[in-house]
Design a protein around this motif. Structure first.
Motif: not given
Length: 143
Positions: A81, A84, A124, A132, A134
């Protein structure tokens, strides 16, 4: 050429697969060049001809660029994380459609797409490559 800013992702040898998948999900235009498509004379290293030297996916929302990472001994994990790619769309249904395509393609939900405390929709997804994504969309009453 105009000035632009694009996200660049170095992938661990699967850039072609990732960019082709993202092209299927997000649409747009994909320009993908493998090392084998180039003149390699004078290169400071001997790349795998099947690896991607450079790719650019131009979508209705912007650009994502990248390629296969150089084999420099570093192992940078994609899944996490720390970063993203934020894709803002016009409606929650647009986001739900993209989220469904990514999860159907082997991804998993990181944070459910729902109304966020700041009033917009947000969620997400980690795609099957560990990237990742979002998603943000205006609240229903803002459309």
């Amino acid at each position: 050429m105009s000035t632009t800013l694009a996200t660049y992702i170095a992938l661990p040898g699967n850039a072609a697969e990732a960019f082709e998948h993202w092209h299927e999900v997000f649409g747009g235009d994909l320009d993908l060049v493998r090392y084998g498509d180039m003149q390699l004379e004078g290169m400071p290293f001997e790349p795998n001809p099947q690896h991607v030297a450079h790719a650019v996916l131009t979508t209705p929302g912007g650009q994502v660029a990248g390629g296969d990472a150089m084999e420099d001994g570093n192992d940078y994990p994609l899944r996490g994380t720390a970063y993203s790619l934020l894709y803002s769309v016009e409606t929650p249904d647009d986001a739900r459609d993209l989220i469904q395509k990514l999860t159907n393609g082997g991804g998993s939900v990181g944070m459910p797409f729902e109304k966020a405390p700041w009033g917009e929709w947000y969620g997400t997804v980690f795609d099957r490559f560990g990237v990742m994504w979002s998603f943000s969309a205006p609240a229903d009453d803002q459309q």
